[in-house]
Design an enzyme around this catalytic site. Sequence first.
Site, PDB file in Angstrom:
ATOM      1  CG  ASN A 236       4.852  -2.643  -8.303  1.00 35.93           C
ATOM      2  OD1 ASN A 236       5.738  -2.487  -7.475  1.00 35.93           O
ATOM      3  ND2 ASN A 236       3.612  -2.192  -8.119  1.00 35.93           N
ATOM      4  CG  ASP A 305      -1.835   3.221 -12.434  1.00 40.82           C
ATOM      5  OD1 ASP A 305      -1.933   3.895 -11.392  1.00 40.82           O
ATOM      6  OD2 ASP A 305      -0.877   3.350 -13.236  1.00 40.82           O
ATOM      7  CE  LYS A 315      -3.368 -23.488  -9.540  1.00 43.46           C
ATOM      8  NZ  LYS A 315      -2.557 -24.675  -9.406  1.00 43.46           N
ATOM      9  N   PRO A 333      -8.645   3.320  -7.146  1.00 42.51           N
ATOM     10  CG  PRO A 333      -9.207   3.279  -4.891  1.00 42.51           C
ATOM     11  CD  PRO A 333      -9.090   2.410  -6.098  1.00 42.51           C
ATOM     12  CG  ASP A 334      -4.400   8.970  -8.102  1.00 44.33           C
ATOM     13  OD1 ASP A 334      -3.770   9.133  -7.035  1.00 44.33           O
ATOM     14  OD2 ASP A 334      -3.918   9.222  -9.223  1.00 44.33           O
ATOM     15  CG  PHE A 351       8.309   9.171  -4.620  1.00 45.94           C
ATOM     16  CD1 PHE A 351       7.975   9.846  -3.465  1.00 45.94           C
ATOM     17  CD2 PHE A 351       9.628   8.783  -4.815  1.00 45.94           C
ATOM     18  CE1 PHE A 351       8.941  10.142  -2.516  1.00 45.94           C
ATOM     19  CE2 PHE A 351      10.606   9.072  -3.870  1.00 45.94           C
ATOM     20  CZ  PHE A 351      10.267   9.761  -2.715  1.00 45.94           C
TER      21      PHE A 351
END
Length: 423
Positions: A236, A305, A315, A333-334, A351
């Site tokens: 991200n 997540d 590849k 895992p969180d 956050f």
Amino acid sequence: MPSLSCKMRIIMEQTQIKRIVLGLTGGIAAYKAAELSRLLMKQDVEVQVAMTEAACHFITPATMQALTGRPVLVNQWDAAENGMAHIDTSRAADAIVIAPATADFIAKLAHGLADDLLSTLCLARDCPLLLAPAMNRQMWANAATQRNIAQLISDGVQVLGPASGMQACGEEGMGRMLEAGELASEITAFLNSAPLSTTLTPTLSRLRERELDCLKILITAGPTYEAIDAVRGITNRSSGKMGYAVAQAALELGADVTLVSGPTSLDRPSGAKVVDVTSAAEMFEAVKQRAEDTNIFIGVAAVADYRVAQPSEQKIKKSESADKLTLELIPNPDILAYVANLPKPPFCVGFAAESENLRGFAAAKRKAKKIPLLAANLAQQAIGSDDNDLILFDDAGEHVLPHADKLTLARALLQHIIRLRKK
Ligand code: PMT
């Protein structure tokens, strides 16, 4: 375990009448000091005003005297009864608050100069010092001012603001003094959590200045990268700036900082132990190893997540016959939830970056993760940018931090954490 000196500090907190010296220096925001003193007095804070000669060009001592009911201190040569106004006045105060604090006065403080009554008072003080900077945006951004502010923070001075917005000079940017109401709440919150100077030995007084001296802080920052194959992955746009700013702010307060960082291109905060990780699984392992031996955990990282169930070691070749490629994703895992659910969890801060319904989603996330504090920001505004808006959610409700650069916000966040832990 808190050290003996930390325990003594906690025991010594008690309720008494609070007294402050409100110092005004020469800036247009001096007019806000009139309302500030009124708001503080409404909350039973005794206000003794001291003004620099320059401040008197913006608001008169007569106005401040009429509002506070006390003679205003201006001239160091107007001797008090025993001729020691610079010592006596700060000894009787629980804090000195400089609002507005000009760039010039900040520079003076950073260098320990004492060439008028107010600067002498600050140098001779035996109580915390709080500053509310107010200046033109370029003066604030100037490397010299930032150096001076960093020096003062590392000396234990509390910096409130500044905020961003339209300035008296017509320019727009960072440097506006916080509004009187915001300052009054910050100051009263500080006074209600700070030990009182009248009960402090110099050693304990110094402890107040670096409030995280005794503490270990574990911070996650940046993005994670989940491999699809040998050269591709899912990640991200988190830059790591917010998490690194939190690490920097914690270091300024004397904390022992471990920063578990996903891939970023940022310079490491000097003094922090940095653990480089790539995937969420690696971040989880790094946190797991350290979480039980930490006082505060702050999860700033944008952790994926999901990860690819079976990443290919080679590849993946484009297939001419297949018209689609399906990736199977499985949950990661969180990390924050794991830490918050430890038998003896550290103080946990999460956050949340949301692209809509910020308040609703953030408040729900705090409850779901069972954490005392969550900082919420708008994803489209927060990710990758230098400044941000944060809303803090805790048991008392929400607290909006004014728009600021990420380091300023990180400092405010840590002050909030310090207050909550004391409660
Ligand atoms: O890095 P920058 O460019 O400066 O951007 C900063 C930021 C926008 C990434 C940051 O301010 C931020 O909001 N981070 C949290 C991003 C997010 O939305 O997290 P989340 O809603 O997926 O998770 C909520 C909390 O749980 C976060 O504290 C996260 O670190 C933690 N979490 C999430 C998933 C997971 N598997 N493990 C976790 O620990």
